[in-house]
Scaffold this motif. Structure first.
Motif, PDB file in Angstrom:
ATOM      1  N   SER A 280      32.495  37.924  46.186  1.00  0.00           N
ATOM      2  CA  SER A 280      33.252  36.781  46.677  1.00  0.00           C
ATOM      3  C   SER A 280      32.450  36.146  47.809  1.00  0.00           C
ATOM      4  O   SER A 280      31.349  36.575  48.100  1.00  0.00           O
ATOM      5  CB  SER A 280      34.612  37.276  47.174  1.00  0.00           C
ATOM      6  OG  SER A 280      34.443  38.437  47.968  1.00  0.00           O
TER       7      SER A 280
ATOM      8  N   LEU B  25      40.117  37.341  48.856  1.00  0.00           N
ATOM      9  CA  LEU B  25      38.768  36.868  48.528  1.00  0.00           C
ATOM     10  C   LEU B  25      38.608  37.037  47.025  1.00  0.00           C
ATOM     11  O   LEU B  25      38.910  38.102  46.484  1.00  0.00           O
ATOM     12  CB  LEU B  25      37.705  37.675  49.283  1.00  0.00           C
ATOM     13  CG  LEU B  25      37.637  37.452  50.801  1.00  0.00           C
ATOM     14  CD1 LEU B  25      36.682  38.460  51.432  1.00  0.00           C
ATOM     15  CD2 LEU B  25      37.205  36.028  51.130  1.00  0.00           C
ATOM     16  N   ILE B  26      38.143  35.985  46.369  1.00  0.00           N
ATOM     17  CA  ILE B  26      38.084  36.011  44.904  1.00  0.00           C
ATOM     18  C   ILE B  26      36.640  35.921  44.435  1.00  0.00           C
ATOM     19  O   ILE B  26      35.848  35.141  44.960  1.00  0.00           O
ATOM     20  CB  ILE B  26      38.926  34.865  44.318  1.00  0.00           C
ATOM     21  CG1 ILE B  26      40.401  35.108  44.687  1.00  0.00           C
ATOM     22  CG2 ILE B  26      38.773  34.779  42.788  1.00  0.00           C
ATOM     23  CD1 ILE B  26      41.286  33.915  44.480  1.00  0.00           C
ATOM     24  N   GLY B  27      36.293  36.766  43.467  1.00  0.00           N
ATOM     25  CA  GLY B  27      34.933  36.726  42.933  1.00  0.00           C
ATOM     26  C   GLY B  27      34.763  37.747  41.831  1.00  0.00           C
ATOM     27  O   GLY B  27      35.684  38.537  41.552  1.00  0.00           O
TER      28      GLY B  27
ATOM     29  N   ALA C 287      40.807  39.354  42.544  1.00  0.00           N
ATOM     30  CA  ALA C 287      41.154  38.994  43.916  1.00  0.00           C
ATOM     31  C   ALA C 287      41.229  40.269  44.744  1.00  0.00           C
ATOM     32  O   ALA C 287      41.899  41.221  44.366  1.00  0.00           O
ATOM     33  CB  ALA C 287      42.490  38.272  43.959  1.00  0.00           C
TER      34      ALA C 287
END
Lengths: 357, 268
Positions: A318, A298-300, A343
């Motif tokens: 994310s 999960l990217i954010g 990530a």
């Protein structure tokens, strides 16, 4: 003599919430946790006889303390329920020794016996040096210890502790928690401990009951609550990641399309509605460019970094948002600044699927 | 700039003058009582039969009134200070009324309630109890006007006790009465003592209600204030001043005591 055992059933209207609680406590410590204002303290007050519920039944070791149907309602002084108040509620006009002697029944033995009992309690709780001090002149941790000693001195059948740790600073808190654990283990009384912080009580209680809006939503051991939280509320409260989604089988694995968007893979077998549980300490943080294609990711951007003991709790915004625990001395820590895009990755083997709420 | 400074100076001057006026106005009469006649004459005058009788009656009645106020007022004040019930504020206001009521009106009220032909007095009469013009009537007049000084202080004191301490006492096995005696009263002690001192001073100085309901019979109902008035009436200024000086001294002592009591908290 049978084991003291506490059975509680309460229904009461508390402002905007309906209190509806059922509890059974053996010779163990049960932690009743939940955010402020869900009725935890009211449960304690009802058991102690300081609040009369609309309907309810409280039985302690076969002895009814309250039975609204049969019009039984013992006053607090006859319940033999020890209650330790959040701020200690020590009598400011009495010394520590006098506070402890306060609850000793005048009938139980003569003056010498009472004095011996006070001395024994002072010794057992390591507060003998404070015997002649006024409660206003001792530290918060000491006050808490005296308050517990005072409640225990009366030999109660049940012990209730209302937020015993929340008023203490971090250092004192860990000391008092360790002591409390030792004391409670020694007493083997049915004990209910109320807290708004799962981390504070996780090590103290055999079982944890999570309360929300007047109801107990899940009861279990610390490990059970972390492994399979019954709802997003419980998950958020115990501090684990919880995502709802739709599962389908694909080859050897399960693919879950998350409600909030995104897709994760799990080794657990499931089809249909599921809840995905991921422990914060199973998640790694890294550069989005080099994330492994085999792992869930999960990217954010990072929204907060909070130290908790030896780890940093990192919140990543994310879709869905995820919480990650990073060892405080990990090399990656240097790059963990709020706003940095990262990530969060974890393997399918550590992606638990549980029945949804 | 100059304008602002002038304004500040004027304000300071006005304040200074006001303070001087007030000090003279309050201080001078008190000083005059002691300066008019030599102190030794004042002390000697206190040995006169009239003064001695009045002093004894004053002590007996004011202390009895105080005892009555404390015994009856403490539980009532505890109720008013700790429980919420309909009509509570009406009761509080009623018990405070004697503070602002002219004492003479209190005397009239007592007379038509407990006097010979009063509401309750007529029935009392049938049992052979006659209250007006007895020392009991003095006590009643004093208790009536002095009660609020104690009750107000006591209500506030009980209301300020942390209810958590009361709950703690109950869970430690103490019933309501033990909790009242061992937690509420000791915690309110200073305030209760201060209220009692104020009430006693008020009872000691009571004049209007006593004069109307109990009369001024030397050796029976004539308290110090009544004796002062009586001496003034018969132009015996020296006796007047002697008894007045005594009351000034006592009042001063009470006020100091109250200030000390309300400032200290024994357990801190």
């Amino acid at each position: 003599m049978t084991d003291p055992h506490l059975d509680v059933e309460l229904h009461h209207r508390l402002g905007r919430i309906d209190l509806d609680v059922r509890l059974a406590v053996g010779r163990e410590t049960l932690a009743l946790i939940g955010p402020s204002g869900v009725g935890k303290s009211s449960v304690l007050r009802a058991i102690a006889g300081l609040l009369k519920p609309k309907r309810g039944r409280i039985v302690c070791d076969g002895r009814p303390l309250l039975d609204t149907q049969r019009r039984v309602d013992l006053p607090p002084e006859e319940r033999r329920v020890g209650l330790v108040f959040q701020d200690g509620a020590l009598f400011p006009h009495l010394s520590v020794a006098q506070n402890i002697a306060y609850g000793l029944r005048p009938r139980s033995g003569g003056r010498r016996e009472r004095r011996a009992r006070v001395a024994e309690i002072l010794e057992r709780f390591a507060i003998a040096p404070l015997a002649d001090s006024r409660p206003t002149r001792i530290s918060g941790g000491e006050r808490q210890r005296v308050a517990i000693a005072r409640a225990v001195a009366t030999s109660p059948d049940v012990l209730l502790l209302d937020e015993p740790l929340s008023a203490l600073d971090t250092v004192t808190k860990s000391h008092v928690a360790a002591e409390l654990s030792r004391i409670l283990t020694g007493l083997r009384l049915p004990t209910i401990l109320v807290s708004h912080d799962f981390g504070d009580v996780a090590g103290l209680a055999e079982r944890v009951a999570v309360m929300d809006a007047g109801r107990i939503v899940q009861t279990g051991t610390t490990a059970e609550l972390l492994r399979a939280p019954a709802s997003a509320f419980v998950a958020a409260f115990v501090g684990t990641n919880y995502f709802l989604g739709e599962a389908r089988r694909a080859a050897d694995t399960t693919v879950i399309d998350l409600d909030e968007g995104g897709r994760v893979v799990s080794d657990d077998a499931a089809v249909g509605r599921v809840a995905v549980v991921v422990q914060p300490w199973h998640v790694a943080i890294g550069d989005p460019a080099v994330a492994s294609p085999d792992a869930n990711a999960l990217i954010g951007p990072i929204t907060s970094v909070a130290p908790r003991g030896g780890t940093l709790r990192v919140a990543v915004a994310s879709t869905p948002a995820i919480t990650v625990d990073v060892a405080a001395d990990a090399p990656v820590v240097a790059g963990l600044t709020v706003g940095a895009v990262v990530a969060a990755t974890w393997p399918p083997a550590l992606t638990r699927l549980v029945p949804p709420a | 700039m100059r304008h602002g400074r002038l304004l500040r100076l004027t304000a300071a001057a006005i304040t200074g003058i006001a303070a001087a006026v007030l000090l003279t106005f309050v201080g001078l009469p008190l000083l005059a009582i002691f300066l008019r006649v030599p102190l030794s004459t004042l002390v000697a005058q206190l040995h006169s039969p009239v003064a001695r009788d009045a002093l004894l009656i004053s002590l007996k009645t004011s202390l009895t009134a105080l005892a009555f106020i404390v015994v009856v007022g403490t539980p009532v004040a505890h109720l008013l200070g700790t429980k919420k019930f309909p009509g509570r504020s009406v009761l509080v206001t009623l018990f405070e009324l004697p503070l602002v009521l002219p004492p003479v009106v209190a005397g009239i009220g007592l007379f038509v309630a407990f006097g010979r032909f009063g509401l309750l007095g007529a029935s009392l009469q049938r049992f052979g109890i006659r209250l007006p013009f007895t020392w009991v009537a003095v006590v009643m007049a004093q208790a009536f006007v002095a009660m609020p000084f104690y009750v107000r202080q006591a209500v506030a004191a009980f209301a300020s006790i942390d209810p958590q301490l009361v709950r703690a006492s109950r869970t430690l096995g103490a019933g309501p009465s033990k909790t009242f005696l061992r937690v509420a009263v000791p915690l309110a002690r200073q305030s209760l003592s201060a209220g009692a001192a104020l009430a006693w001073a008020r009872a000691l100085g009571e004049f209007g209600a006593t004069a109307l309901f109990a009369g001024s019979l030397q050796g029976i109902t004539q308290t110090l204030p009544l004796a002062i008035y009586s001496a003034f009436d018969s132009a015996d200024l020296t006796a007047c001043l002697a008894m007045s000086a005594l009351l000034v001294a006592v009042s001063f002592g009470v006020l100091i005591t109250v200030k000390i009591l309300l400032r200290s908290r024994a357990w801190v």
